[in-house]
Design an enzyme around this catalytic site. Sequence first.
Site, PDB file in Angstrom:
ATOM      1  N   GLU A  58       2.759  -8.851 -19.102  1.00 27.23           N
ATOM      2  CA  GLU A  58       3.695  -8.537 -20.192  1.00 27.23           C
ATOM      3  C   GLU A  58       4.350  -9.787 -20.766  1.00 27.23           C
ATOM      4  O   GLU A  58       5.042  -9.734 -21.772  1.00 27.23           O
ATOM      5  CB  GLU A  58       4.790  -7.582 -19.681  1.00 27.23           C
ATOM      6  CG  GLU A  58       4.304  -6.165 -19.375  1.00 27.23           C
ATOM      7  CD  GLU A  58       3.799  -5.987 -17.943  1.00 27.23           C
ATOM      8  OE1 GLU A  58       3.390  -6.992 -17.319  1.00 27.23           O
ATOM      9  OE2 GLU A  58       3.815  -4.837 -17.458  1.00 27.23           O
ATOM     10  N   THR A  83      -2.357  -4.226 -17.911  1.00 21.25           N
ATOM     11  CA  THR A  83      -1.884  -4.497 -16.549  1.00 21.25           C
ATOM     12  C   THR A  83      -2.850  -3.788 -15.610  1.00 21.25           C
ATOM     13  O   THR A  83      -3.522  -2.838 -16.024  1.00 21.25           O
ATOM     14  CB  THR A  83      -0.475  -3.933 -16.315  1.00 21.25           C
ATOM     15  OG1 THR A  83      -0.525  -2.519 -16.528  1.00 21.25           O
ATOM     16  CG2 THR A  83       0.531  -4.529 -17.283  1.00 21.25           C
ATOM     17  N   LYS A 112      12.642  -1.825   3.316  1.00 23.31           N
ATOM     18  CA  LYS A 112      14.032  -1.363   3.373  1.00 23.31           C
ATOM     19  C   LYS A 112      14.338  -0.872   4.778  1.00 23.31           C
ATOM     20  O   LYS A 112      14.013   0.233   5.152  1.00 23.31           O
ATOM     21  CB  LYS A 112      14.274  -0.275   2.330  1.00 23.31           C
ATOM     22  CG  LYS A 112      14.005  -0.786   0.925  1.00 23.31           C
ATOM     23  CD  LYS A 112      14.402   0.216  -0.146  1.00 23.31           C
ATOM     24  CE  LYS A 112      14.132  -0.377  -1.516  1.00 23.31           C
ATOM     25  NZ  LYS A 112      12.810  -0.036  -2.075  1.00 23.31           N
ATOM     26  N   TRP A 169      17.537  -5.145   2.994  1.00 20.71           N
ATOM     27  CA  TRP A 169      16.224  -5.471   2.445  1.00 20.71           C
ATOM     28  C   TRP A 169      15.599  -6.666   3.161  1.00 20.71           C
ATOM     29  O   TRP A 169      16.251  -7.671   3.392  1.00 20.71           O
ATOM     30  CB  TRP A 169      16.342  -5.797   0.961  1.00 20.71           C
ATOM     31  CG  TRP A 169      16.589  -4.596   0.120  1.00 20.71           C
ATOM     32  CD1 TRP A 169      16.939  -3.356   0.563  1.00 20.71           C
ATOM     33  CD2 TRP A 169      16.503  -4.511  -1.301  1.00 20.71           C
ATOM     34  NE1 TRP A 169      17.087  -2.495  -0.490  1.00 20.71           N
ATOM     35  CE2 TRP A 169      16.821  -3.178  -1.652  1.00 20.71           C
ATOM     36  CE3 TRP A 169      16.180  -5.415  -2.313  1.00 20.71           C
ATOM     37  CZ2 TRP A 169      16.829  -2.737  -2.971  1.00 20.71           C
ATOM     38  CZ3 TRP A 169      16.190  -4.983  -3.625  1.00 20.71           C
ATOM     39  CH2 TRP A 169      16.515  -3.646  -3.952  1.00 20.71           C
TER      40      TRP A 169
HETATM   41  P1  ADP Z   1      -1.102  -7.211 -11.890  1.00 20.54           P
HETATM   42  O1  ADP Z   1      -0.917  -8.001 -10.632  1.00 20.54           O
HETATM   43  O2  ADP Z   1      -0.564  -5.833 -11.801  1.00 20.54           O
HETATM   44  O3  ADP Z   1      -2.432  -7.381 -12.522  1.00 20.54           O
HETATM   45  P2  ADP Z   1       0.292  -9.231 -13.282  1.00 20.54           P
HETATM   46  O4  ADP Z   1      -0.807 -10.196 -13.086  1.00 20.54           O
HETATM   47  O5  ADP Z   1       0.941  -9.143 -14.576  1.00 20.54           O
HETATM   48  O6  ADP Z   1      -0.174  -7.810 -12.983  1.00 20.54           O
HETATM   49  O7  ADP Z   1       1.316  -9.434 -12.113  1.00 20.54           O
HETATM   50  C1  ADP Z   1       2.634  -9.808 -12.311  1.00 20.54           C
HETATM   51  C2  ADP Z   1       3.384  -9.754 -11.022  1.00 20.54           C
HETATM   52  O8  ADP Z   1       2.796 -10.630 -10.059  1.00 20.54           O
HETATM   53  C3  ADP Z   1       4.799 -10.216 -11.120  1.00 20.54           C
HETATM   54  O9  ADP Z   1       5.636  -9.197 -11.622  1.00 20.54           O
HETATM   55  C4  ADP Z   1       5.113 -10.587  -9.673  1.00 20.54           C
HETATM   56  O10 ADP Z   1       5.425  -9.452  -8.902  1.00 20.54           O
HETATM   57  C5  ADP Z   1       3.803 -11.127  -9.193  1.00 20.54           C
HETATM   58  N1  ADP Z   1       3.825 -12.588  -9.251  1.00 20.54           N
HETATM   59  C6  ADP Z   1       3.291 -13.383 -10.190  1.00 20.54           C
HETATM   60  N2  ADP Z   1       3.475 -14.684  -9.887  1.00 20.54           N
HETATM   61  C7  ADP Z   1       4.161 -14.720  -8.725  1.00 20.54           C
HETATM   62  C8  ADP Z   1       4.675 -15.761  -7.884  1.00 20.54           C
HETATM   63  N3  ADP Z   1       4.490 -17.045  -8.150  1.00 20.54           N
HETATM   64  N4  ADP Z   1       5.348 -15.385  -6.774  1.00 20.54           N
HETATM   65  C9  ADP Z   1       5.548 -14.098  -6.459  1.00 20.54           C
HETATM   66  N5  ADP Z   1       5.071 -13.089  -7.198  1.00 20.54           N
HETATM   67  C10 ADP Z   1       4.395 -13.381  -8.316  1.00 20.54           C
END
Ligand code: ADP
Length: 543
Positions: A333, A188, A440, A445
């Site tokens: 994940e 991640t 917040k 929210w």
């Molecule tokens: P990082 O951004 O930390 O590299 P990830 O690519 O795994 O890690 O990101 C996952 C996160 O991205 C999700 O938990 C969510 O918050 C956000 N995310 C992914 N797709 C969407 C979407 N279509 N709309 C809103 N948020 C999204």
Amino acid sequence: MSLMGQMMHMPLTISSLLTHASRHNGDVEIVSKRVEGDMHRTTWTEVDVRARKLAQALARLGLQAGDRVGTLAWNGYRHVEIYYGVSGSELVCHTINPRLFPQQVAWIINDAEDKVLFVDLNIFPLVDKLAAMLPTVKHVVVMTSREHMPKESAIPNLLCYEELLAAEDGNYQWPDFDENTAASLCYTSGTTGNPKGALYSHRSTVLHAYAAALPDAMNVASKDTVLPVVPMFHVNAWGLPYTAALIGCKLVLPGHHLDGASLFDLFETEKVTFSAGVPTIWLGLINHVKSNNLKFSTFKSTVIGGAACPPAMIKTLQDDFGVEVIHAWGMTEMSPLGTLSRLKAKHADLPKDAKQRILEKQGKGIYGVDMRIVDQDGKELPWDGKASGDLEVRGHWIISSYFKMDKSPLHDGWFPTGDVATIDADGYMQITDRSKDVIKSGGEWISSIDLENVAMGHPAVHEAAAIAAHHPKWDERPLLVVVKKPGAEVTAAEILAFYDGKIPKWQLPDDVAFVDEIPHTATGKIYKLKLREQFKDHKLPTA
Ligand code: ADP
């Protein structure tokens, strides 16, 4: 006693995807825009031969089952060969994002204990600098031919990819092993704390590849030409290199050429029908196509995810360019696919606007991913489209633990995503926010995504981010940070007036700040943490 079925047991291995592609769609092309600058064309059969040569070379270098092999590379055919050659020979393919801070790249390589690193030519200077900090790395392979090899390097015995392959005969059988064996590793991005590794198995990867191809998911088939803009180091390009082999379609790989003009050119010359990427990448492409009055001639549909896709972007792609947008949600994940937005039969007769509102949501769970929303006490909340709670998931391609971490991340057998969401009676999930990005305001929210989505619909706005700013009375109030389109003139008051009737009044941003650029993370998402830091002393006019 149960009566057992009498079917063959064939482990779901990643090499079986490539064997299938080679035997059944062997002449289908994989086209790459190379780091060296030219175009390169190969086929699934050739990739299969070269992946087997690579497996032989890795064995010759002394690697053993379970060893991690790192890649720092863009989307290209050699990267595809490494995906299959490494995982197929029971090693673990560890893709690393070269856009991370150098110290973070080193931290990740050391945590994974990578034994070999495969590096694209134009990323090599980074590895050259870090080499002394990487005690587990025994070999560095530059993904090019001899004539392009770096002339000088601090690394002794630098290896050349094409020479490694040329020394092998390809007479190699993919080994059989347990389908639960580790296949690839992805960290991640660690915008908060150290990055954490998700260790995918062969089984989870193959099942994910199956599910991704389905009509209610990506809906891709052998007749498609797929161009993953999403990098192969961002959750394995959302599984597309595996799905492409499973369906046997043509793959077009853009390398590091991700600007609007280069992408458009590639879409047209290679007759791309399907693509996938994060919203920010489409901003550049849309701008280029619009400002040059261009038209896509073959491009039909794209998955957009990784961050909320603004409704205005969905509309532009669909109405102006005739490109269907499939909004998708997932995370590292989760391999990463969780939900995709597709209509049901009962929506067929709805007016266009009502359909669009459904498609703006993050979508329905696909088979293989179960989800629920819970309140702060862990109690499940109803699927009524109103109750908003912590989103939790479980399924065939969702981690049960992080690489080398003892503490289970699971809550009651479910993986807490860190996202806040609603789910409606038809099963459509909508992300309100990441829990750490929610604003917040006096105990209520406000969704930063909702505020951004409205702003992105304003014709003068190129990009917008909503963050929490400190407020003496309400604790936090929304601040909208805006990048204007080139040449556009707009005032804060005009942008705020644009919110009229689109959100409840009390959610209206307290202020608008204009900036030249919004910071992005290494995966191209808005870097909220950095923005909040940047604006931590911002005085709201309402304070
Ligand atoms: P990082 O951004 O930390 O590299 P990830 O690519 O795994 O890690 O990101 C996952 C996160 O991205 C999700 O938990 C969510 O918050 C956000 N995310 C992914 N797709 C969407 C979407 N279509 N709309 C809103 N948020 C999204």
